[in-house]
Design a protein around this motif. Sequence first.
Motif, PDB file in Angstrom:
ATOM      1  N   HIS A  36     -23.918 -35.548 -13.058  1.00 46.85           N
ATOM      2  CA  HIS A  36     -23.451 -36.659 -13.884  1.00 46.85           C
ATOM      3  C   HIS A  36     -23.917 -37.976 -13.294  1.00 46.85           C
ATOM      4  O   HIS A  36     -24.332 -38.046 -12.140  1.00 46.85           O
ATOM      5  CB  HIS A  36     -21.919 -36.639 -14.033  1.00 46.85           C
ATOM      6  CG  HIS A  36     -21.163 -37.067 -12.803  1.00 46.85           C
ATOM      7  ND1 HIS A  36     -20.941 -36.231 -11.733  1.00 46.85           N
ATOM      8  CD2 HIS A  36     -20.568 -38.250 -12.486  1.00 46.85           C
ATOM      9  CE1 HIS A  36     -20.232 -36.880 -10.815  1.00 46.85           C
ATOM     10  NE2 HIS A  36     -20.005 -38.118 -11.233  1.00 46.85           N
ATOM     11  N   HIS A  52     -10.972 -44.728  -9.729  1.00 45.92           N
ATOM     12  CA  HIS A  52     -12.306 -44.430 -10.245  1.00 45.92           C
ATOM     13  C   HIS A  52     -12.856 -45.726 -10.817  1.00 45.92           C
ATOM     14  O   HIS A  52     -12.490 -46.139 -11.909  1.00 45.92           O
ATOM     15  CB  HIS A  52     -12.255 -43.332 -11.316  1.00 45.92           C
ATOM     16  CG  HIS A  52     -13.616 -42.868 -11.696  1.00 45.92           C
ATOM     17  ND1 HIS A  52     -14.013 -42.755 -13.009  1.00 45.92           N
ATOM     18  CD2 HIS A  52     -14.672 -42.511 -10.932  1.00 45.92           C
ATOM     19  CE1 HIS A  52     -15.270 -42.340 -13.023  1.00 45.92           C
ATOM     20  NE2 HIS A  52     -15.697 -42.187 -11.780  1.00 45.92           N
ATOM     21  N   ASP A  63     -18.035 -42.015 -15.609  1.00 41.49           N
ATOM     22  CA  ASP A  63     -18.922 -40.878 -15.383  1.00 41.49           C
ATOM     23  C   ASP A  63     -19.477 -40.391 -16.710  1.00 41.49           C
ATOM     24  O   ASP A  63     -18.731 -40.228 -17.676  1.00 41.49           O
ATOM     25  CB  ASP A  63     -18.153 -39.718 -14.729  1.00 41.49           C
ATOM     26  CG  ASP A  63     -17.798 -40.009 -13.284  1.00 41.49           C
ATOM     27  OD1 ASP A  63     -18.331 -41.008 -12.743  1.00 41.49           O
ATOM     28  OD2 ASP A  63     -16.998 -39.243 -12.718  1.00 41.49           O
ATOM     29  N   HIS A  76     -22.621 -41.606 -12.244  1.00 40.23           N
ATOM     30  CA  HIS A  76     -21.464 -42.472 -12.003  1.00 40.23           C
ATOM     31  C   HIS A  76     -21.988 -43.900 -12.074  1.00 40.23           C
ATOM     32  O   HIS A  76     -22.913 -44.268 -11.360  1.00 40.23           O
ATOM     33  CB  HIS A  76     -20.849 -42.169 -10.634  1.00 40.23           C
ATOM     34  CG  HIS A  76     -19.826 -43.173 -10.195  1.00 40.23           C
ATOM     35  ND1 HIS A  76     -18.488 -43.038 -10.476  1.00 40.23           N
ATOM     36  CD2 HIS A  76     -19.954 -44.345  -9.537  1.00 40.23           C
ATOM     37  CE1 HIS A  76     -17.831 -44.086  -9.983  1.00 40.23           C
ATOM     38  NE2 HIS A  76     -18.714 -44.908  -9.419  1.00 40.23           N
TER      39      HIS A  76
HETATM   40 ZN   LIG Z   1     -17.550 -41.322 -10.984  1.00 36.58          ZN
END
Ligand SMILES: [Zn+2]
Length: 474
Positions: free
Chosen positions: A418, A337, A341, A420
């Motif tokens: 959300h 990742h 987020d 990112h």
């Molecule tokens: Zn993300």
Amino acid sequence: MPNFLQQIKGRFPTVHLAAISICGVILSITLLLLPSEEVSATKSNLQTVQTSTNTTHAGSVDQTSQRVRKSIVLDLARPTSSLPENQRDAATFTPAPETDVTTALLQPTENWISYTVQKNDNLTSLFKRAGLNARDVYNISQATKHDNELSRLYPGESLAFLIEEASLKKLKYEISPLKTLLIELIDNKFAVNTIERTPVTKEHYIEGVIEGSLFVDAERAGLSNNMIMQFASIYGWDIDFSQDIRKGDSFRIIYNEQFLDGKKISDGHIVAAQFINNGENLTAIRYTDSEGSSSYYTPDGHSMRKAFLRMPINFARVSSRFNLSRKHPVLNKIRAHKGVDYAASTGTPIKASGDGKVIWKGNKGGYGRTIIIQHGSNITTLYAHMSKYNKKLKKGSRVKQGQAIGYVGKSGLATGPHLHYEFRVNGAHKNPMTVKFPHASPVPKKELVAFGEVASQMKNQFKTYAATLYARAN
Ligand SMILES: [Zn+2]
């Protein structure tokens, strides 16, 4: 910063919450727009300033009567030595009334009648109350149609009329304490003039020591909520006031209060501040450059601001951190990742974290609707899963730090709405929550001499004020 606001909220009775959250909003706006945060005397922020000022005044009277202050308010512009000892700190400053052209213009021996704007009032209803007719409304509307100054009247404001022989001669409308609109019948035509007033400013010095929290101790020292917010926003780029402050830290603040007709109309702004944090002296000097934009700098001319916002979104919580060995929630396999987020409701604005140029706007596989911004030569930021873009932006557009570039959504591979967010330096992903940010632009080279003069003058002011306080205390 959100922590700091929560801390403040926790401390205050609900009555004050409205004013404080407005301050909070203004603070966030200020953070975004610092270079041009020049006092714009809009109605809402003047009211806020006044509200918070009143609140604090009540507070500081209490503090004074208890005589347990760890810090002293000092006003060198006023000969304090003539005051009895117990009144020195709390004394109110009353500048001599100004007799300028404006006052003379607005307070002649004419028979003005004033009407207060009520809820649902408009120009027509006010004119009717003043005994005027639709023709007068039309004439005044025509006269002011260019800037539309009378198109929005707020309850509590007032319109003053000068009516002679049943016809309207003059009309005045106080847009703000500093700005009045005067409409006059000259040669059968209404002429519109804006009369601006300059407030009397008075320099004020306050210092204090942190015992528990910045908010409590700064308030005890005599700073208004608004001033504490200003202070926090200057240092908020480097210091988390709920985490980083230590007992024994101290602050010194010089600011310019503004008075009109002997009445304080605003706290003004901080002209210089010092914060001694864990033994380190962090000095901030306000400087207005030749283009008229004001910002805070260290004494050697570096910006107090950072080139990037730590979070490109308000009202959000971190739902997934930067992690190079994370199990992907949708793909269900190990996949790094490479960003952070922020969970937030659909439609929450997403801000450009720094000044830059849009180099990508469009769908990008699992990222969904995505914007990528290039900052300088080696940094890019990426914002994914948007529901919509800021319509004005296209590839190649310039963006400013804090500008809304799009809105939270769940386009692409996302389980819920959300943002990112990715931060890359020379192509390599960095953790946006911990990467060291460069400072925003320093004082322009050609203005370093002028800035140096301001900075050394402020340094001397701090010395003088502190010495005077010391002498008085001993
Ligand atoms: Zn993300």
